[in-house]
Design an enzyme around this catalytic site. Structure first.
Site, PDB file in Angstrom:
ATOM      1  N   THR A 197       0.808  -1.226   0.000  1.00 22.50           N
ATOM      2  CA  THR A 197       0.000   0.000   0.000  1.00 22.50           C
ATOM      3  C   THR A 197       0.841   1.276   0.000  1.00 22.50           C
ATOM      4  OG1 THR A 197      -0.104   0.113   2.403  1.00 22.50           O
ATOM      5  CG2 THR A 197      -1.865  -1.122   1.316  1.00 22.50           C
ATOM      6  N   CYS A 395     -10.160   4.488 -44.038  1.00 18.17           N
ATOM      7  CA  CYS A 395      -9.417   5.679 -44.418  1.00 18.17           C
ATOM      8  C   CYS A 395      -8.194   5.319 -45.281  1.00 18.17           C
ATOM      9  CB  CYS A 395      -9.050   6.495 -43.184  1.00 18.17           C
ATOM     10  SG  CYS A 395      -8.693   8.201 -43.625  1.00 18.17           S
ATOM     11  N   HIS A 526     -13.879   7.218 -40.789  1.00 22.05           N
ATOM     12  CA  HIS A 526     -13.520   6.298 -39.694  1.00 22.05           C
ATOM     13  C   HIS A 526     -14.781   5.842 -38.965  1.00 22.05           C
ATOM     14  CE1 HIS A 526      -9.106   6.916 -39.650  1.00 22.05           C
ATOM     15  NE2 HIS A 526      -9.403   8.100 -40.154  1.00 22.05           N
ATOM     16  N   GLU A 528     -15.167   3.512 -37.014  1.00 22.87           N
ATOM     17  CA  GLU A 528     -14.878   3.014 -35.650  1.00 22.87           C
ATOM     18  C   GLU A 528     -15.196   4.047 -34.574  1.00 22.87           C
ATOM     19  OE1 GLU A 528     -12.639   3.689 -37.995  1.00 22.87           O
ATOM     20  OE2 GLU A 528     -10.731   4.441 -37.196  1.00 22.87           O
TER      21      GLU A 528
HETATM   22  N1  GLN Z   1      -2.889   9.548 -44.959  1.00 21.75           N
HETATM   23  C1  GLN Z   1      -4.178   9.540 -45.559  1.00 21.75           C
HETATM   24  C2  GLN Z   1      -4.717  10.943 -45.760  1.00 21.75           C
HETATM   25  O1  GLN Z   1      -4.272  11.870 -45.130  1.00 21.75           O
HETATM   26  C3  GLN Z   1      -5.151   8.736 -44.726  1.00 21.75           C
HETATM   27  C4  GLN Z   1      -5.427   9.333 -43.387  1.00 21.75           C
HETATM   28  C5  GLN Z   1      -6.036   8.368 -42.413  1.00 21.75           C
HETATM   29  O2  GLN Z   1      -5.965   7.168 -42.587  1.00 21.75           O
HETATM   30  N2  GLN Z   1      -6.614   8.871 -41.329  1.00 21.75           N
HETATM   31  O3  GLN Z   1      -5.582  11.135 -46.574  1.00 21.75           O
END
Ligand code: GLN
Length: 553
Positions: A197, A395, A526, A528
């Site tokens: 601790t 992307c 993206h 995600e």
């Molecule tokens: N490098 C690429 C661009 O700028 C893809 C960017 C990314 O994957 N976030 O367009």
């Protein structure tokens, strides 16, 4: 009987600070606290404070800082913001994130505008005052009853001392409306086999030296805290015993809010903050957590990326939102998931053969920047295309899909992106029109195409069927895009641009027909960043379903 301690005074503020070491899950602890208070009917928001001078996380290398999370309004911020959004199920905005750079920038701007009216502008209290102004602004913008503020780093660092000072001042001004939670770590040295601790006692004292007393101590550690150590922490760190919460390592971070609730964290904070007693409704969360336990059958996914290596260690934090999005969709499909992080540079050096991808039910390529590891990724995409392994590109993963297709299906052998080889005769991916000037002037911070943009989907495609709607909104972060001069040629060769910007100028999704491939799709955005435990992302879910099908085959 009326409880004298209860005030209706809102909003309340909960500061979450770290002691001993970083990386023990302060962000998840802050998110979990948010969820259990939200489950009591409060409107909750979360703020992340990063002590860096960087104005945002966009200029930090992911292998150093982890994932750059992007908000709807385009703010590039710390990955913890992703945890907050996922746990709370809320979209956050720019005012929920601050860095030292951002705070100083504003103080200096005000000084130049004579907003301090000739006064000496001092590090203390003017910088903490600006921090407090920002905390209140985020609370107001989100109309929140409770604001959770996570201060990055650990107590005792020079870097976060002004943020602790802001917290101290806020507590001094609103003694019953501010709570401090110290997330500490209790090591079990292997030669002793006993939980210690002392580091927590030091952390608590260091916090005291900043004028702050912890109200709650979260005892992170490899194992649960026993009664004896709970008493010891209570005695030496000046907190009631029931305010010491045991938080041993868990298999799934999504168990943590339920564990906190079991250990009465919600009741404790209710008491500390003089709130009326309420029961938490965690039904939906419990339902989700029960799905995380299934998974006799596991779908196996290879994430082929370029940001995994850190010395002798492998980092997966860089892609945390992708890993979580994959999990949500597989739980939804009632399967477990096994994710392998594959370093694309190992394909280039021939350390591993491409055929190792055969072991997997699907391949994902995340976003990224620059040249390293790219040829390895392109060959992996080609392998997935030819071997009909479900492929999902995000992307950069979409741009490289287009390059692979242009090279090997269209026969444009030197097809490339301007980002890598501006001399290529076939720049199928080129710089966006409005980015040219920015790149020329070295205006590179927070200047990409950032944040949420709408797109229109084409009927009968994987994308449209997955979303079940014709317009979507997704988050972007890029400077390059599909070169429209090649659009028709690519289409003739079989590539379908199933998602376009509403003005028809930007290609946002590319895919192959399901007649040619079970799932071969890339998004310029993206997805995600919008996947949530309680609402998995439709494209990830479609991908996982294709992977399950592939596995059965
Ligand atoms: N490098 C690429 C661009 O700028 C893809 C960017 C990314 O994957 N976030 O367009």
């Amino acid at each position: 009987m009326k409880d004298e301690n209860v005030e209706k005074n809102l909003p309340k503020y909960i500061f979450v600070v770290g002691g001993v070491i970083s990386g023990v899950g302060k962000g998840v602890a802050a998110s979990s606290i948010g969820l259990i208070m939200q489950a009591r009917g409060y409107k909750v928001t979360s703020i992340k404070i990063d002590p860096y001078i960087n104005v945002d996380a966009g200029t930090m290398n992911p292998t150093e800082h982890g994932e750059v999370f992007v908000l709807d309004d385009g703010d590039e911020c710390d990955q913890d913001m992703g945890n907050y959004e996922r746990f709370l199920g809320e979209d956050l905005g720019r005012s929920n994130y601050m860095t030292t750079g951002r705070v100083y920038q504003e103080v200096i701007r005000k000084e130049r505008n004579l907003e301090y009216k000739g006064k000496n502008v001092e590090v203390v209290p003017d910088v903490p005052f600006e921090v407090i102004r920002r905390i209140k602004e985020a609370t107001k913008n989100t109309n929140s009853d409770i604001t959770i503020i996570e201060i990055g780093g650990t107590v005792g660092e020079y870097q976060n001392v002004l943020f602790l000072e802001a917290a101290r001042i806020l507590k001094a001004k609103h003694p019953t409306d501010v709570a401090f939670v110290l997330v500490s770590y209790l090591p079990v040295p292997s030669n002793l086999g006993e939980m210690k601790t002392k580091p927590t006692q030091y952390a608590s004292r260091t916090l005291n030296s900043a004028g702050v007393q912890a109200d709650v101590i979260i005892a992170r550690g490899p194992i649960a805290l026993d009664k004896k150590r709970k008493e010891k922490i209570a005695l030496f760190c000046n907190v009631p015993e029931e305010n010491v919460i045991s938080a041993p390592d868990v298999k799934s971070i999504y168990d943590i809010p339920l564990n906190f609730e079991k250990d009465k964290m919600g009741e404790t904070l209710t008491r500390v903050l003089h709130l009326p007693k309420k029961t938490a409704n965690l039904t939906k969360w419990k339902n989700f957590v029960s799905k995380t336990k299934n998974g006799e059958e596991k779908v196996k996914i290879a994430v082929v990326g370029k940001y995994f290596d850190s010395g002798d260690f492998v980092l997966s934090d860089v892609y945390i939102s992708i890993l979580e999005a994959l999990k949500f969709s597989s739980y939804e499909s009632h399967v477990g998931i096994e994710i392998a992080c594959v370093n694309s540079k190992d394909f280039e050096s021939k350390k591993i053969p491409l055929s190792m991808l055969k072991k997997y039910d699907g391949v994902i390529v995340p976003g990224g920047f620059g040249e390293s590891g790219i040829e390895g990724i392109i060959s992996a995409i080609g392998y997935a295309r030819k071997e009909k392994i479900p492929y999902f590109g995000l992307c950069y993963g979409m741009q490289l899909l287009v390059i692979e297709f242009a090279r090997n299906v269209l026969g444009l052998k030197d097809a490339n992106t301007r980002e890598i080889n501006p001399k290529s005769k076939n720049l199928v991916i080129d710089v966006m029109e409005d980015q040219k000037e920015k790149i020329k002037n070295n205006n590179l911070g927070g200047s990409m195409r950032l944040g949420a943009y709408p797109a229109t989907l084409v009927k009968g495609t994987i994308a449209r069927n997955a979303y079940g709607t014709s317009t979507i909104s997704e988050r972007h972060r890029h400077r390059y895009e599909v070169n429209n001069e090649y659009k028709e040629k690519l289409e003739k060769a079989g590539l379908i641009f199933s998602g376009m910007s509403p003005d028809g100028k930007l290609c946002e999704i590319a895919e192959l027909s399901t007649k040619d491939h079970p799932f071969f799709l890339g998004t310029q955005f993206h997805p995600e960043f919008k996947a949530r435990p309680l609402s998995p992302h439709p494209l990830f879910s479609a991908f996982i379903k294709a992977c399950i099908k592939n596995k059965k085959k």
